[in-house]
Design an enzyme around this catalytic site. Structure first.
Site, short mmCIF file in Angstrom:
data_model
loop_
_atom_site.label_atom_id
_atom_site.label_comp_id
_atom_site.label_asym_id
_atom_site.label_seq_id
_atom_site.Cartn_x
_atom_site.Cartn_y
_atom_site.Cartn_z
N TYR A 38 -2.08 -0.76 10.32
CA TYR A 38 -2.11 -1.04 8.88
C TYR A 38 -0.89 -0.43 8.19
O TYR A 38 -0.19 -1.11 7.43
CB TYR A 38 -3.39 -0.49 8.28
CG TYR A 38 -3.49 -0.69 6.78
CD1 TYR A 38 -3.87 -1.92 6.26
CD2 TYR A 38 -3.21 0.35 5.89
CE1 TYR A 38 -3.96 -2.12 4.89
CE2 TYR A 38 -3.31 0.16 4.52
CZ TYR A 38 -3.69 -1.07 4.03
OH TYR A 38 -3.77 -1.26 2.66
N SER A 72 0.83 -1.20 0.00
CA SER A 72 0.00 0.00 0.00
C SER A 72 0.86 1.25 0.00
O SER A 72 1.96 1.27 0.57
CB SER A 72 -0.91 0.01 1.23
OG SER A 72 -1.58 1.24 1.37
#
Length: 262
Positions: A166, A152
């Protein structure tokens, strides 16, 4: 050196974790429509069955499901065992399954770290480790087996949203992928990462609903990612065209990370 042979994945055996929904579903369709045999795995058995039926209706390649809950170590082992019963080799492993947790800093729970790091890092490593013998069998001369890790942009930049576990997990994944590239490259297996920006997915649904205009306004290309964008990147990395790429983190975000701000 024509494009048909350079980007060909026909006949390859692929496993996509989290392949029933979101980015994983986009990736799975890209492989199936180009003649690969694709196994999808996630804990949602109904979603897996639905995706497989849809994918098989497209023709050319084939899709199969092996449901598994990756939070459970025993399910990871069962996945590897079941896959080995069905296939003698694996050409491409796409580690896509992941989870997120957002909460204000002062309230961010310890449970978030356990849940997110377990799935996004620990289980990803375990699944890769368990399937490495089959990846070694899938590797050929000039055509190594491939590991594609879905990372990501939040592992590259500091996100505005309070997704501490995350962001840390994806940054860790990017480096883990490079470490795997070094050690597994010697076994004729490449490891690369796609650092994805915003795509239509369950994880992004609420954020896009609320902030889509803001998000797209911060992307130089002015749009979020499409299925063709992520599937195309995976096809490149899985084909002869991408066979010499190893240890790379490819930013797939329309320029989000390099967007200049005053």
């Amino acid at each position: 050196m024509d494009t048909q042979s350079l980007f060909n994945v026909e006949g390859k055996v692929v496993l996509v974790t989290g392949g029933a929904k979101g980015i994983g579903r986009m990736i799975s369709e890209g492989y199936v429509t180009n003649g690969a045999t694709v196994y999808i795995s996630s804990r949602d058995a109904k979603a897996c069955e639905k995706a497989v039926n849809e994918l098989n209706a497209l023709g050319k390649g084939k899709a199969y499901a092996i449901p598994a809950d990756f939070y459970k170590e025993e399910d990871c082992k069962k996945l590897a065992e079941e896959f080995a019963k069905r296939e003698s080799k694996l050409h491409v492993l796409v580690n896509n399954s992941g989870s997120n947790w957002g909460a204000p800093y002062d309230e961010y729970p310890s449970a978030a770290w356990t849940r997110v790091l377990t799935l996004n890092l620990h289980r990803l490593f375990l699944i890769t480790q368990l399937l490495t013998p089959l990846l070694e069998k899938g590797a050929g001369e000039g055509d190594p087996a491939r590991i594609i890790n879905i990372g990501s942009v939040d592992g590259l930049r500091v996100p505005a949203l309070e997704t501490f576990a995350y962001s840390a997990s994806k940054a860790g994944l990017h480096h883990l992928s490079r470490v795997l590239a070094y050690h597994l490259g010697k076994r004729n297996i490449t490891s690369n990462t796609l650092a994805c920006g915003p795509f239509e997915s369950k994880m992004m649904a609420a954020t896009l609903k609320k902030y889509r205009d803001v998000i797209e306004g911060g992307i130089p290309l002015g749009r979020i990612g499409t299925p063709q964008d992520v599937a195309g990147a995976c096809l490149f990395l899985s084909s002869r065209a991408g066979s010499y790429v190893n240890g790379a983190t490819i930013t797939l975000d329309g320029g989000t990370v390099i967007n200049a701000r005053l």
